[in-house]
Design an enzyme around this catalytic site. Structure first.
Site, PDB file in Angstrom:
ATOM      1  N   GLU A  68      39.058  30.250  38.604  1.00 22.00           N
ATOM      2  CA  GLU A  68      37.748  29.695  38.222  1.00 22.00           C
ATOM      3  C   GLU A  68      37.776  29.223  36.769  1.00 22.00           C
ATOM      4  O   GLU A  68      37.113  28.251  36.410  1.00 22.00           O
ATOM      5  CB  GLU A  68      36.647  30.739  38.477  1.00 22.00           C
ATOM      6  CG  GLU A  68      36.400  30.887  39.982  1.00 22.00           C
ATOM      7  CD  GLU A  68      35.864  32.232  40.422  1.00 22.00           C
ATOM      8  OE1 GLU A  68      35.375  33.002  39.576  1.00 22.00           O
ATOM      9  OE2 GLU A  68      35.947  32.518  41.633  1.00 22.00           O
ATOM     10  N   HIS A 116      42.358  33.120  35.525  1.00 28.16           N
ATOM     11  CA  HIS A 116      41.726  33.113  36.851  1.00 28.16           C
ATOM     12  C   HIS A 116      41.488  31.662  37.283  1.00 28.16           C
ATOM     13  O   HIS A 116      41.195  30.797  36.453  1.00 28.16           O
ATOM     14  CB  HIS A 116      40.401  33.883  36.792  1.00 28.16           C
ATOM     15  CG  HIS A 116      39.826  34.111  38.151  1.00 28.16           C
ATOM     16  ND1 HIS A 116      39.119  33.131  38.819  1.00 28.16           N
ATOM     17  CD2 HIS A 116      39.873  35.177  38.983  1.00 28.16           C
ATOM     18  CE1 HIS A 116      38.760  33.602  39.999  1.00 28.16           C
ATOM     19  NE2 HIS A 116      39.207  34.837  40.131  1.00 28.16           N
ATOM     20  N   GLU A 155      46.674  34.830  43.618  1.00 31.64           N
ATOM     21  CA  GLU A 155      45.368  34.524  44.201  1.00 31.64           C
ATOM     22  C   GLU A 155      45.356  33.094  44.715  1.00 31.64           C
ATOM     23  O   GLU A 155      45.077  32.155  43.951  1.00 31.64           O
ATOM     24  CB  GLU A 155      44.269  34.687  43.144  1.00 31.64           C
ATOM     25  CG  GLU A 155      44.102  36.098  42.643  1.00 31.64           C
ATOM     26  CD  GLU A 155      42.669  36.357  42.192  1.00 31.64           C
ATOM     27  OE1 GLU A 155      42.088  37.345  42.665  1.00 31.64           O
ATOM     28  OE2 GLU A 155      42.130  35.570  41.412  1.00 31.64           O
ATOM     29  N   LYS A 187      32.912  39.138  38.222  1.00 34.66           N
ATOM     30  CA  LYS A 187      32.490  37.753  37.925  1.00 34.66           C
ATOM     31  C   LYS A 187      31.136  37.778  37.199  1.00 34.66           C
ATOM     32  O   LYS A 187      30.874  38.710  36.435  1.00 34.66           O
ATOM     33  CB  LYS A 187      32.482  36.909  39.206  1.00 34.66           C
ATOM     34  CG  LYS A 187      33.829  37.007  39.934  1.00 34.66           C
ATOM     35  CD  LYS A 187      34.058  35.943  40.967  1.00 34.66           C
ATOM     36  CE  LYS A 187      35.434  36.157  41.588  1.00 34.66           C
ATOM     37  NZ  LYS A 187      35.787  35.148  42.572  1.00 34.66           N
ATOM     38  N   SER A 245      39.545  37.234  48.981  1.00 35.90           N
ATOM     39  CA  SER A 245      38.876  37.785  50.160  1.00 35.90           C
ATOM     40  C   SER A 245      39.461  39.113  50.636  1.00 35.90           C
ATOM     41  O   SER A 245      39.534  39.375  51.846  1.00 35.90           O
ATOM     42  CB  SER A 245      38.839  36.758  51.299  1.00 35.90           C
ATOM     43  OG  SER A 245      38.100  35.616  50.899  1.00 35.90           O
ATOM     44  N   GLY A 254      36.786  33.928  47.580  1.00 37.57           N
ATOM     45  CA  GLY A 254      35.367  33.785  47.889  1.00 37.57           C
ATOM     46  C   GLY A 254      35.084  33.045  49.186  1.00 37.57           C
ATOM     47  O   GLY A 254      33.950  32.660  49.456  1.00 37.57           O
ATOM     48  N   ASN A 294      36.842  42.444  40.083  1.00 36.50           N
ATOM     49  CA  ASN A 294      36.392  41.339  39.230  1.00 36.50           C
ATOM     50  C   ASN A 294      34.931  41.069  39.584  1.00 36.50           C
ATOM     51  O   ASN A 294      34.649  40.458  40.611  1.00 36.50           O
ATOM     52  CB  ASN A 294      37.275  40.110  39.507  1.00 36.50           C
ATOM     53  CG  ASN A 294      36.799  38.878  38.767  1.00 36.50           C
ATOM     54  OD1 ASN A 294      35.910  38.935  37.922  1.00 36.50           O
ATOM     55  ND2 ASN A 294      37.402  37.737  39.093  1.00 36.50           N
TER      56      ASN A 294
END
Ligand code: PGA
Length: 251
Positions: free
Chosen positions: A98, A96, A168, A11, A213, A174, A9
């Protein structure tokens, strides 16, 4: 046997020039054996046609990071599942964290996106996962269960025959702090069991990948868990060498 999958991904990272370098590294280093992991890269929308073109004829597949729930029309700034298919995408990340956190996507819209992706014959990578507060409150299974339920009730268990689920944990994304292999395995098992209450065969065949991560240094121990079928990789997917090591660790 479930074929492992590793998806990068990207991003909101990259440029035409940077993508060209990264893709060249991937093409030169990828192990195209059928028994190896399936490898997918998910660049920003604007680079999709270019990345598809560069990867044509290679084993690396292309996915999008998001999609509209709508089939078309006056939705400024959006791209439909049909458009993603048109430019050569095969996978789409849906839900996701985010998107859930920064763009207020709720379970209902995510379920509609999941259905829109399947409607075009593309493969949704459905992201689920709890925040740190939710984990500490002991509600990981309640949250992940609710996120799955929204999709199950709209699209049905049969739709998971053509989907991938990504667990996730939000606190691991991150942050450099991955879930331990045991923590990941426990939630992956929970997800598979939840799908199995609807259909045991579909649950057994479902690929459930871990994200948060993932790095070259922790991929092997995460992927060794019986219900962890690969990874959804953010930061480490931008470094060609490291991403290739992660792909190799998956199979
Ligand atoms: P990370 O991101 O690997 O940088 O933690 C994972 C993701 O958000 O999919």
């Amino acid at each position: 046997m479930r074929r492992p999958l590793v998806a990068g991904n990207w991003k909101m990272h990259g440029s035409t020039a940077e993508n060209a370098v990264l893709i060249e590294q991937l093409i030169n280093g990828i192990d195209g054996r059928r028994e190896g992991a399936e490898v997918v890269v998910c660049p920003p929308f604007v680079y999709l046609p270019e990345v598809v073109r560069r990867l044509k004829g290679t084993p690396v597949r292309v996915g999008a990071q998001n999609v509209s729930a709508e089939p078309g029309g006056a939705f400024t700034g959006e791209a439909s599942a049909a458009m993603l298919k048109d430019v050569g995408c095969e996978y789409v990340i849906v839900g996701h964290s985010e998107r859930r956190a920064h763009y207020r996507e709720d379970d209902a819209v995510i379920a509609r996106k999941f259905r829109a992706v399947l409607g075009q014959g593309l493969v949704p990578i459905l992201c689920v996962g709890e925040t740190l507060d939710e984990r500490e409150a002991g509600s990981t299974e309640a949250v992940v269960g609710r996120q799955l339920e929204a999709v199950l009730s709209l699209a049905g268990v049969a739709s998971f025959a053509r989907a991938v689920v990504a667990y996730e944990p939000v606190w691991a994304i991150g942050t450099g702090k991955n879930a331990s292999p045991d923590q990941a395995q426990a939630v992956h098992r929970f997800i598979r069991d939840r799908i199995a209450t609807g259909d045991g065969k579909i649950a057994g065949d479902l690929r459930i990948v871990y994200g948060g991560s993932v790095k070259a240094g922790n991929a092997a121990e995460l992927f060794a868990q019986p219900d962890v079928d690969g990874g959804l990789v953010g930061g480490a997917s931008l470094k060609g060498d490291e991403f290739l090591e992660i792909c190799a660790a998956a199979g």
